[in-house]
Design an enzyme around this catalytic site. Structure first.
Site, PDB file in Angstrom:
ATOM      1  N   ASN A 152       0.883  -1.176   0.077  1.00  0.00           N
ATOM      2  CA  ASN A 152       0.023   0.196  -0.016  1.00  0.00           C
ATOM      3  C   ASN A 152       0.882   1.398   0.125  1.00  0.00           C
ATOM      4  O   ASN A 152       1.770   1.473   1.121  1.00  0.00           O
ATOM      5  CB  ASN A 152      -0.912   0.031   1.334  1.00  0.00           C
ATOM      6  CG  ASN A 152      -1.767   1.081   1.122  1.00  0.00           C
ATOM      7  OD1 ASN A 152      -2.851   0.922   0.429  1.00  0.00           O
ATOM      8  ND2 ASN A 152      -1.985   2.146   1.979  1.00  0.00           N
ATOM      9  N   GLU A 153       0.668   1.968  -1.123  1.00  0.00           N
ATOM     10  CA  GLU A 153       1.537   3.397  -1.152  1.00  0.00           C
ATOM     11  C   GLU A 153       2.963   3.251  -0.680  1.00  0.00           C
ATOM     12  O   GLU A 153       3.498   3.720   0.040  1.00  0.00           O
ATOM     13  CB  GLU A 153       0.805   4.604  -0.205  1.00  0.00           C
ATOM     14  CG  GLU A 153      -0.702   4.611  -0.531  1.00  0.00           C
ATOM     15  CD  GLU A 153      -1.190   5.810   0.065  1.00  0.00           C
ATOM     16  OE1 GLU A 153      -0.812   6.160   1.196  1.00  0.00           O
ATOM     17  OE2 GLU A 153      -2.230   6.599  -0.498  1.00  0.00           O
ATOM     18  N   GLU A 309      -8.190   4.829  -4.038  1.00  0.00           N
ATOM     19  CA  GLU A 309      -8.714   5.546  -3.023  1.00  0.00           C
ATOM     20  C   GLU A 309      -8.947   7.140  -3.178  1.00  0.00           C
ATOM     21  O   GLU A 309      -8.476   7.764  -3.844  1.00  0.00           O
ATOM     22  CB  GLU A 309      -8.123   5.423  -1.992  1.00  0.00           C
ATOM     23  CG  GLU A 309      -7.492   4.085  -1.583  1.00  0.00           C
ATOM     24  CD  GLU A 309      -6.324   4.206  -0.060  1.00  0.00           C
ATOM     25  OE1 GLU A 309      -6.250   5.421   0.351  1.00  0.00           O
ATOM     26  OE2 GLU A 309      -5.715   3.333  -0.003  1.00  0.00           O
ATOM     27  N   TRP A 317      -6.609  13.783   8.275  1.00  0.00           N
ATOM     28  CA  TRP A 317      -5.102  14.366   8.577  1.00  0.00           C
ATOM     29  C   TRP A 317      -4.851  15.910   8.201  1.00  0.00           C
ATOM     30  O   TRP A 317      -3.704  15.968   8.324  1.00  0.00           O
ATOM     31  CB  TRP A 317      -4.262  13.389   7.846  1.00  0.00           C
ATOM     32  CG  TRP A 317      -4.839  12.798   6.415  1.00  0.00           C
ATOM     33  CD1 TRP A 317      -5.452  11.558   6.559  1.00  0.00           C
ATOM     34  CD2 TRP A 317      -4.971  13.462   5.304  1.00  0.00           C
ATOM     35  NE1 TRP A 317      -6.010  11.352   5.113  1.00  0.00           N
ATOM     36  CE2 TRP A 317      -5.533  12.726   4.516  1.00  0.00           C
ATOM     37  CE3 TRP A 317      -4.152  14.615   4.864  1.00  0.00           C
ATOM     38  CZ2 TRP A 317      -5.571  12.998   3.002  1.00  0.00           C
ATOM     39  CZ3 TRP A 317      -4.438  15.101   3.451  1.00  0.00           C
ATOM     40  CH2 TRP A 317      -5.173  13.921   2.681  1.00  0.00           C
ATOM     41  N   GLU A 357      -7.531   6.254  12.320  1.00  0.00           N
ATOM     42  CA  GLU A 357      -8.351   6.968  10.969  1.00  0.00           C
ATOM     43  C   GLU A 357      -9.894   6.866  11.450  1.00  0.00           C
ATOM     44  O   GLU A 357     -10.741   6.936  10.443  1.00  0.00           O
ATOM     45  CB  GLU A 357      -7.881   6.523   9.812  1.00  0.00           C
ATOM     46  CG  GLU A 357      -6.458   6.677   9.313  1.00  0.00           C
ATOM     47  CD  GLU A 357      -6.173   6.457   8.086  1.00  0.00           C
ATOM     48  OE1 GLU A 357      -6.597   5.515   7.419  1.00  0.00           O
ATOM     49  OE2 GLU A 357      -5.324   7.378   7.597  1.00  0.00           O
ATOM     50  N   LYS A 358     -10.348   6.958  12.644  1.00  0.00           N
ATOM     51  CA  LYS A 358     -11.468   7.013  12.990  1.00  0.00           C
ATOM     52  C   LYS A 358     -12.558   7.995  12.616  1.00  0.00           C
ATOM     53  O   LYS A 358     -13.592   7.988  12.545  1.00  0.00           O
ATOM     54  CB  LYS A 358     -11.848   6.511  14.488  1.00  0.00           C
ATOM     55  CG  LYS A 358     -11.082   7.313  15.458  1.00  0.00           C
ATOM     56  CD  LYS A 358     -11.451   6.967  16.983  1.00  0.00           C
ATOM     57  CE  LYS A 358     -10.640   7.837  17.873  1.00  0.00           C
ATOM     58  NZ  LYS A 358      -9.400   8.047  17.597  1.00  0.00           N
ATOM     59  N   HIS A 360     -11.660   9.736   9.775  1.00  0.00           N
ATOM     60  CA  HIS A 360     -11.659   9.777   8.455  1.00  0.00           C
ATOM     61  C   HIS A 360     -13.188   9.109   7.748  1.00  0.00           C
ATOM     62  O   HIS A 360     -13.574   8.079   8.243  1.00  0.00           O
ATOM     63  CB  HIS A 360     -10.627   8.949   7.687  1.00  0.00           C
ATOM     64  CG  HIS A 360     -10.263   9.019   6.184  1.00  0.00           C
ATOM     65  ND1 HIS A 360     -11.104   8.636   5.059  1.00  0.00           N
ATOM     66  CD2 HIS A 360      -9.300   9.683   5.735  1.00  0.00           C
ATOM     67  CE1 HIS A 360     -10.488   8.995   4.286  1.00  0.00           C
ATOM     68  NE2 HIS A 360      -9.504   9.812   4.299  1.00  0.00           N
TER      69      HIS A 360
HETATM   70  C1  GAL Z   1      -4.141   6.412   2.211  1.00  0.00           C
HETATM   71  C2  GAL Z   1      -3.992   5.123   2.723  1.00  0.00           C
HETATM   72  C3  GAL Z   1      -5.141   4.467   3.123  1.00  0.00           C
HETATM   73  C4  GAL Z   1      -5.741   5.626   4.230  1.00  0.00           C
HETATM   74  C5  GAL Z   1      -6.101   6.852   3.508  1.00  0.00           C
HETATM   75  C6  GAL Z   1      -6.782   7.775   4.382  1.00  0.00           C
HETATM   76  O1  GAL Z   1      -2.960   7.181   2.174  1.00  0.00           O
HETATM   77  O2  GAL Z   1      -3.603   4.349   1.727  1.00  0.00           O
HETATM   78  O3  GAL Z   1      -4.766   3.429   4.031  1.00  0.00           O
HETATM   79  O4  GAL Z   1      -4.802   5.812   5.395  1.00  0.00           O
HETATM   80  O5  GAL Z   1      -4.891   7.380   2.954  1.00  0.00           O
HETATM   81  O6  GAL Z   1      -5.961   8.630   5.193  1.00  0.00           O
END
Ligand code: GAL
Length: 675
Positions: A152-153, A309, A317, A357-358, A360
């Site tokens: 992932n990323e 995504e 964030w 990330e609750k 998000h």
């Molecule tokens: C992306 C990441 C996800 C999630 C998302 C939201 O960078 O791949 O897992 O963290 O950001 O912050």
């Protein structure tokens, strides 16, 4: 090679990251019910599941994942199965601290978050490959499997001793001899000559400025080291499911990976995109940035790509995280489709109640199925189903923006003429100038075959290889129109400044004799130009040889000296832009160059904030503003049908706040109302 159409099977993919390990079985059943309601056809499973799948070394538990995949399959939902290697479990770091990355100071980066791995660590690689192979063996033939999602990323860099040894191996391959390395790095400067390979280390924290060629090579190396991790996992899954395409999700316009090399190693190119939610004709920042990332990703993919995504509403964030206003998530999703996406996916399906990330947002937020967000998600799912005919089609473009990562890296090093020059900002300003004019454009590598383009623009390529320079010269002499921005062609691939401060081949092409000086402007200062425009960030003191002056500096130290120039080469021409013009002026300049090259915008004369994109047969019109606008239709789209609404529009289409139309030029004979 497997491709995206193996996953799409003729319809746009719609879904998101699904993390069932955070929920009980009853919730899983509710999830699939609601996924069906929303029209979800793809769930990305397992991205961060390593510790659940392998709670201790070698003790693997796949039972729950069997259930999840079967449940999704029974409900007609495809699976994008992730290898969980972005987030090793705590036991790996605790038992094998050498797998943990170290920063530039040599400080360990601990577990407790995610991405804590050293790409060079054989122990990390062995464990990552172990879990990957086990997943591939178990699920490679699962009927729900549509796509593999590796890690992932990717993007973690490391400066540890294992990395140092790996870096040396990489350097030996690149240079062969220590003499060649010393020459390439210019180690005669500041007594940096290396006498033995063992003396070479990654560019760790040092007393003062570190060697720029070493920094540049370390960027290349880090990208390659991560790419080795990716290709090892890619090959492991492909061995068990050769027909299933493989991707890894990129961060948008991310400096840490060489995006051209990486894209070439993938079956499917995917990206995560989280623009700032500002929108409106005055400040369409998020939309312009989105368009840039989408055009770049499509160009990397050389065709349809995946939006892996995005946020259904707020992220968590930024300093202040506002929800997306009604309609914006739809608008930006359809913008991605217009610009070539065959998949519109989200982080994440169900909003977490615990963890970092609750807050998000998610497709199914804390507020549940009666929420504003979930309603919009369901509406989007239905619309994407109606857009199925667009799947697999191309976005035609006659303009290429040249972009390359090593040029970005080298041009952004410390100790340069101006630290205020920010490459992504320059790239964004040029792309946005074309975007505002509704010109379709691709991105291309500077050594790519440019034969299909009429206009090529270089916002800034500080570093250009000989092959790239020869490519440009040949292309312009064959009749191409080139517009080149400042601080281009300055260095060779070792970051060695070229003769005269700008490569002589490029100077000849641009009709420039001498670049006496770069004369940057402090942030916030502008300079007036003789054509009434302004420039910022940069000026150059040029002597011309063959070029005409389109505009001169009108004030200051360089008053009367050429600022914007053009040199003719038969049917071709080469324009030079030695400052960063204001947005409108750059848009006008590029429109003029496009006209000279015979390139027309997708649609001219549109109301401010309206974007027009052609994809396949369809004409997408997107209103990024909050006011209703009316767009007169071009001849080819008179009496066209909007696939989103089914309505036929005779001569014009009205777009409300954040409104979108996807017009098909061949209307059915009788149905639909007319405007
Ligand atoms: C992306 C990441 C996800 C999630 C998302 C939201 O960078 O791949 O897992 O963290 O950001 O912050």
């Amino acid at each position: 090679m497997a491709a995206l159409d193996g996953a799409t099977r003729g319809r746009l993919l719609f879904g998101g990251d699904y993390n069932p390990e955070q929920w009980d079985r009853q919730t899983w059943r509710e999830d699939v019910r609601l996924m069906r309601e929303a029209g979800v056809n793809l769930a990305t499973v397992g991205v961060f599941s390593w510790a659940t799948l392998e709670p201790r070394p070698g003790a693997r538990d796949f039972g729950w994942l069997d259930e999840v995949l079967d449940l999704l399959h029974e409900n007609g939902i495809g699976v994008c199965l992730a290898t969980p290697t972005a987030s090793p479990p705590p036991w790996l770091g605790a038992r094998h601290p050498e797998t943990l990355p170290r920063d530039e100071n040599g400080t360990v980066v601990w577990y407790g978050a995610r991405n804590q791995f050293c790409a060079s660590s054989p122990v990390y690689r062995e464990h990552a490959l172990g879990i990957t192979e086990a997943l591939a063996r178990r699920y490679g033939r699962h009927p729900a499997l549509r796509l593999w999602h590796i890690n992932n990323e990717y993007g973690t860099a490391c400066w540890c001793d294992t990395t140092a040894a790996h870096f040396r191996t990489w350097l030996r391959e690149r240079y062969g001899t220590l003499e060649a390395l010393n020459e390439a790095w210019g180690t005669a400067f500041w007594s940096q000559r290396y006498d033995a390979w063992e003396e070479i280390i990654p560019p760790r924290r040092a007393q003062y400025l570190r060697n720029p060629a070493q920094l540049l090579d370390f960027r290349r190396f880090t990208s390659d080291a991560l790419l080795e991790c990716f290709t090892a996992e890619r090959d492991a899954v492909a061995a068990h499911s050769p027909e299933v395409p493989v991707t890894t999700n990129f961060m948008p316009l991310f400096a840490g990976l060489d995006g051209w090399r990486w894209a070439a190693a993938e079956d499917v190119v995917s990206v995560d995109l989280y623009p700032e939610p500002a929108a409106g004709p005055e400040e369409p920042g998020g939309a312009a940035y989105g368009a840039l990332v989408q055009d770049l990703t499509r160009s990397q993919a050389r065709g349809p790509w995946m939006l892996m995504e995005q946020a259904a509403s707020a992220v968590s964030w930024r300093e202040v995280n506002q929800p997306k206003p009604e309609g914006l998530m739809r608008l930006w999703s359809l913008q991605a489709v217009a610009r070539g996406a065959d998949a519109v996916c989200f982080f994440q399906w169900r909003q977490s109640r615990q963890g970092s990330e609750k807050f998000h947002s998610a497709m199914l937020p804390h507020a549940g199925e009666r929420s504003r967000t979930f309603r919009q998600v369901c509406e989007l799912g239905a619309e994407l189903a109606r857009l199925a005919p667009v799947t697999g089609t191309e976005v035609p473009a006659e303009i290429a923006i040249l972009h390359d990562w090593p040029a970005w890296w080298a041009g952004s090093q410390p100790a340069r003429p101006s630290a205020a020059v920010d490459y992504p900002e320059i790239l964004g300003a040029w792309h946005r100038a074309l975007w505002t004019g509704n010109f379709a454009c691709d991105f291309a590598h500077p050594e790519a075959d440019l034969g299909g383009y009429r206009l090529v623009v270089i916002p800034q390529l500080y570093l250009l290889s000989d092959a790239a320079l020869d490519n440009l010269v040949t292309w312009v002499r064959d009749g191409g129109t080139l517009v080149c921005g400042f601080f281009t062609g300055v260095a060779d691939p070792d970051d060695r400044v070229r003769e005269g401060g700008m490569d002589p081949r490029l100077r000849r092409l641009l009709g420039i004799e001498t670049v006496h000086d770069w004369w940057p402007l402090p942030p916030g200062e502008t300079v007036r130009l003789s054509d009434g425009g302004t420039g910022r960030l940069w000026r150059e003191d040029l002597d011309l040889a063959g070029a005409e002056t389109l505009a001169a500096y009108a004030e200051g130290e360089l008053a009367g000296r050429p600022a914007l120039t053009r040199a003719g080469h038969g049917a071709g021409s080469a324009w030079y832009v030695s400052t960063l013009p204001g947005h409108r002026e750059l848009a006008a300049l590029l429109a003029k160059a496009a006209a000279a090259a015979g390139v027309a915008p997708v649609l001219g004369g549109l109301p401010a904030g309206v974007e027009a994109v052609r994809r396949g047969e369809l004409l997408f019109l997107l209103n990024h503003g909050r006011e209703q606008v009316t767009v007169p239709l071009p001849d080819a789209y008179r009496a066209s049908r909007d696939l989103l609404t089914g309505r036929v529009h005779a001569t014009e289409v009205a777009l409300g706040r954040f409104g979108v139309a996807a017009l098909s030029p061949t209307p059915p004979t009788s149905e639909g109302s007319r405007t």
